[in-house]
Design a protein around this motif. Structure first.
Motif, mmCIF file in Angstrom:
data_model
loop_
_atom_site.group_PDB
_atom_site.id
_atom_site.type_symbol
_atom_site.label_atom_id
_atom_site.label_comp_id
_atom_site.label_asym_id
_atom_site.label_seq_id
_atom_site.Cartn_x
_atom_site.Cartn_y
_atom_site.Cartn_z
ATOM 1 N N PHE A 11 -131.884 -49.939 -15.009
ATOM 2 C CA PHE A 11 -130.630 -48.737 -15.254
ATOM 3 C C PHE A 11 -130.379 -49.639 -15.403
ATOM 4 O O PHE A 11 -129.288 -50.700 -15.687
ATOM 5 C CB PHE A 11 -130.045 -47.766 -14.217
ATOM 6 C CG PHE A 11 -129.635 -48.358 -13.335
ATOM 7 C CD1 PHE A 11 -128.443 -48.546 -12.692
ATOM 8 C CD2 PHE A 11 -130.741 -48.644 -11.734
ATOM 9 C CE1 PHE A 11 -127.500 -48.864 -11.838
ATOM 10 C CE2 PHE A 11 -129.814 -48.778 -10.759
ATOM 11 C CZ PHE A 11 -128.379 -49.206 -11.114
ATOM 12 N N LYS A 12 -129.215 -49.106 -16.977
ATOM 13 C CA LYS A 12 -128.758 -49.924 -17.268
ATOM 14 C C LYS A 12 -127.289 -49.566 -17.374
ATOM 15 O O LYS A 12 -126.831 -48.467 -15.984
ATOM 16 C CB LYS A 12 -127.756 -48.708 -19.320
ATOM 17 C CG LYS A 12 -126.705 -49.161 -20.008
ATOM 18 C CD LYS A 12 -127.016 -48.197 -20.891
ATOM 19 C CE LYS A 12 -125.295 -48.702 -21.791
ATOM 20 N NZ LYS A 12 -123.913 -48.756 -20.695
ATOM 21 N N LEU A 13 -126.609 -50.972 -17.006
ATOM 22 C CA LEU A 13 -125.248 -50.572 -16.114
ATOM 23 C C LEU A 13 -123.921 -49.912 -16.796
ATOM 24 O O LEU A 13 -123.796 -50.790 -17.594
ATOM 25 C CB LEU A 13 -124.476 -52.245 -15.923
ATOM 26 C CG LEU A 13 -123.634 -52.582 -14.981
ATOM 27 C CD1 LEU A 13 -123.735 -52.525 -13.563
ATOM 28 C CD2 LEU A 13 -123.367 -54.308 -15.620
ATOM 29 N N ALA A 14 -123.322 -49.471 -16.005
ATOM 30 C CA ALA A 14 -122.109 -48.267 -16.314
ATOM 31 C C ALA A 14 -120.705 -49.739 -16.842
ATOM 32 O O ALA A 14 -120.569 -50.955 -16.656
ATOM 33 C CB ALA A 14 -121.613 -48.021 -15.329
ATOM 34 N N HIS A 15 -120.699 -49.280 -18.347
ATOM 35 C CA HIS A 15 -119.584 -49.582 -18.931
ATOM 36 C C HIS A 15 -119.895 -50.736 -19.438
ATOM 37 O O HIS A 15 -119.206 -52.022 -19.689
ATOM 38 C CB HIS A 15 -118.299 -49.699 -18.005
ATOM 39 C CG HIS A 15 -117.891 -48.967 -17.210
ATOM 40 N ND1 HIS A 15 -116.660 -47.982 -17.487
ATOM 41 C CD2 HIS A 15 -117.984 -48.517 -16.368
ATOM 42 C CE1 HIS A 15 -117.179 -47.030 -16.744
ATOM 43 N NE2 HIS A 15 -117.287 -47.576 -16.010
ATOM 44 N N SER A 16 -120.975 -51.072 -20.246
ATOM 45 C CA SER A 16 -121.863 -52.093 -20.298
ATOM 46 C C SER A 16 -122.648 -51.385 -21.806
ATOM 47 O O SER A 16 -123.372 -50.600 -22.147
ATOM 48 C CB SER A 16 -122.698 -52.913 -19.374
ATOM 49 O OG SER A 16 -123.536 -54.034 -20.218
ATOM 50 N N THR A 17 -122.892 -52.610 -22.951
ATOM 51 C CA THR A 17 -123.759 -51.843 -24.157
ATOM 52 C C THR A 17 -125.099 -52.700 -23.788
ATOM 53 O O THR A 17 -126.045 -51.845 -24.079
ATOM 54 C CB THR A 17 -122.757 -52.535 -25.155
ATOM 55 O OG1 THR A 17 -123.048 -53.938 -25.435
ATOM 56 C CG2 THR A 17 -121.823 -51.881 -25.760
ATOM 57 N N SER A 18 -125.214 -53.355 -22.937
ATOM 58 C CA SER A 18 -126.645 -53.830 -22.933
ATOM 59 C C SER A 18 -127.408 -54.491 -21.781
ATOM 60 O O SER A 18 -127.520 -55.100 -21.836
ATOM 61 C CB SER A 18 -127.037 -55.228 -23.813
ATOM 62 O OG SER A 18 -126.087 -56.032 -23.943
#
Length: 94
Positions: A11-18
């Protein structure tokens, strides 16, 4: 049989774009007779592993307990609401 990684979730890491978080079950991580572990890794831009922790299943319950205690601690610290200083639901830029 060599070490085997079985992906559980990415899953995508919060507060990050990529950046992403990848959780995997790892069989025989340290050789033929080693016990399985859970691997939690952060990937920069989804490609380069920047950090990883492996947790033996024997420590999972205490790990969950510590995570829940950390969430409770975080929730107990008073903070201003996001963008409260702007009296807006979204922020502005310079």
């Amino acid at each position: 049989m060599p070490c085997k990684h079985i992906e559980v979730k990415t899953f995508k890491l919060a507060h990050s774009t990529s950046d992403t978080v990848k959780i995997e079950h790892v069989e025989k991580p340290y050789g033929e007779y080693s016990s399985p572990v859970v691997s939690i890794a952060i990937y920069s831009e989804g490609k380069t592993k920047t950090s990883e922790v492996e947790i033996p299943y024997e420590n999972i319950e205490i790990f969950f307990k510590a995570l829940n205690e950390s969430v409770a601690l975080c929730d107990s610290i008073p903070r201003s609401e996001i963008h409260a200083e702007l009296n807006s639901e979204i922020g502005g830029g310079a």
